[in-house]
Design an enzyme around this catalytic site. Structure first.
Site, PDB file in Angstrom:
ATOM      1  N   ASP A  51       0.852  -1.184   0.000  1.00  0.00           N
ATOM      2  CA  ASP A  51       0.000   0.000   0.000  1.00  0.00           C
ATOM      3  C   ASP A  51       0.887   1.233   0.000  1.00  0.00           C
ATOM      4  O   ASP A  51       1.880   1.288   0.733  1.00  0.00           O
ATOM      5  CB  ASP A  51      -0.913  -0.005   1.232  1.00  0.00           C
ATOM      6  CG  ASP A  51      -1.927   1.118   1.209  1.00  0.00           C
ATOM      7  OD1 ASP A  51      -2.391   1.468   0.105  1.00  0.00           O
ATOM      8  OD2 ASP A  51      -2.256   1.640   2.275  1.00  0.00           O
ATOM      9  N   HIS A  70       4.913   1.355  -8.071  1.00  0.00           N
ATOM     10  CA  HIS A  70       4.602  -0.075  -8.074  1.00  0.00           C
ATOM     11  C   HIS A  70       5.826  -0.872  -8.519  1.00  0.00           C
ATOM     12  O   HIS A  70       6.132  -1.923  -7.952  1.00  0.00           O
ATOM     13  CB  HIS A  70       3.419  -0.365  -8.993  1.00  0.00           C
ATOM     14  CG  HIS A  70       2.164   0.354  -8.611  1.00  0.00           C
ATOM     15  ND1 HIS A  70       1.631   0.299  -7.337  1.00  0.00           N
ATOM     16  CD2 HIS A  70       1.331   1.142  -9.319  1.00  0.00           C
ATOM     17  CE1 HIS A  70       0.528   1.024  -7.289  1.00  0.00           C
ATOM     18  NE2 HIS A  70       0.326   1.547  -8.474  1.00  0.00           N
ATOM     19  N   LEU A  96      10.878 -21.291   1.891  1.00  0.00           N
ATOM     20  CA  LEU A  96       9.872 -20.247   2.112  1.00  0.00           C
ATOM     21  C   LEU A  96       8.721 -20.423   1.133  1.00  0.00           C
ATOM     22  O   LEU A  96       8.937 -20.739  -0.039  1.00  0.00           O
ATOM     23  CB  LEU A  96      10.511 -18.867   1.892  1.00  0.00           C
ATOM     24  CG  LEU A  96       9.551 -17.676   1.915  1.00  0.00           C
ATOM     25  CD1 LEU A  96       9.247 -17.286   3.358  1.00  0.00           C
ATOM     26  CD2 LEU A  96      10.135 -16.501   1.165  1.00  0.00           C
TER      27      LEU A  96
END
Length: 185
Positions: free
Chosen positions: A25, A42, A136
């Site tokens: 965000d 972005h 992960l």
């Protein structure tokens, strides 16, 4: 400044969380504050994610969920959404080899069916390529909304009740949890 490896050695790994969530965000606002287009922010967010995921993997964190595109993001201007989808495809194509090299598995949650078909296809390819990895797990939350997740989970439970596969009295917190997109985490 302390070297990276020395800093990592000072961390008590027994106190690390199993799961870290990152809400993407403010990238567009960050770029605008610097006189750049929103998409510049972005694009730069990808670097932050890469560094965070690498550090989490190195420390032994099991899951990183990246809340990358919410259901509310569909309300953004079409050209921005289209650009974000192109970035997602490019990110998946360019990062999959490194993720594979680093033993990272990829999963996705959300209303994946709402994504453009070319995004869904690349997502499927990347997930398949990384499916055997056991380090992960990077979870991309795409077209995701917490309320949508709950609604879809409740609908699935209601359908089981309707078919007679489940009694309403047997619905527990665990039942609800098993019907959420995030159930495996």
């Amino acid at each position: 400044m302390m070297e990276k490896n020395k800093l990592i050695d000072t961390i008590d790994k027994s106190k690390l969380p199993k799961h870290i969530a990152i809400i993407m965000d403010g990238n567009g606002r960050w770029a605008q504050q610097r006189g750049e287009q929103r998409v510049y922010g972005h694009n730069n967010g990808v670097q932050s994610v890469r560094e965070t995921a690498e550090a989490a993997a190195e420390l032994g964190v099991k899951y990183v969920t990246l809340y990358a595109f919410s259901t509310e993001n569909w309300n953004r201007p079409k050209d921005e959404v289209d650009t974000l989808m192109k970035y997602l495809i490019n990110y998946l194509k360019s990062e999959t080899p490194d993720l594979n090299k680093n033993n990272v598995r990829l999963e996705a949650i959300g209303q994946i069916y709402r994504l453009p078909e070319n995004v869904q296809e690349q997502l499927r390819k990347s997930i398949a390529t990384l499916s055997k990895n056991n380090g992960l797990t990077l979870v991309l939350a795409l077209s995701y909304g917490g309320r949508n997740e709950i609604v879809e989970g409740v609908r699935a439970i209601a359908e089981k009740v309707r078919r007679g596969q489940l009694e309403p009295a047997d619905i527990t917190e665990q039942t609800v949890s098993q019907h959420l997109w995030t159930r495996a985490m």
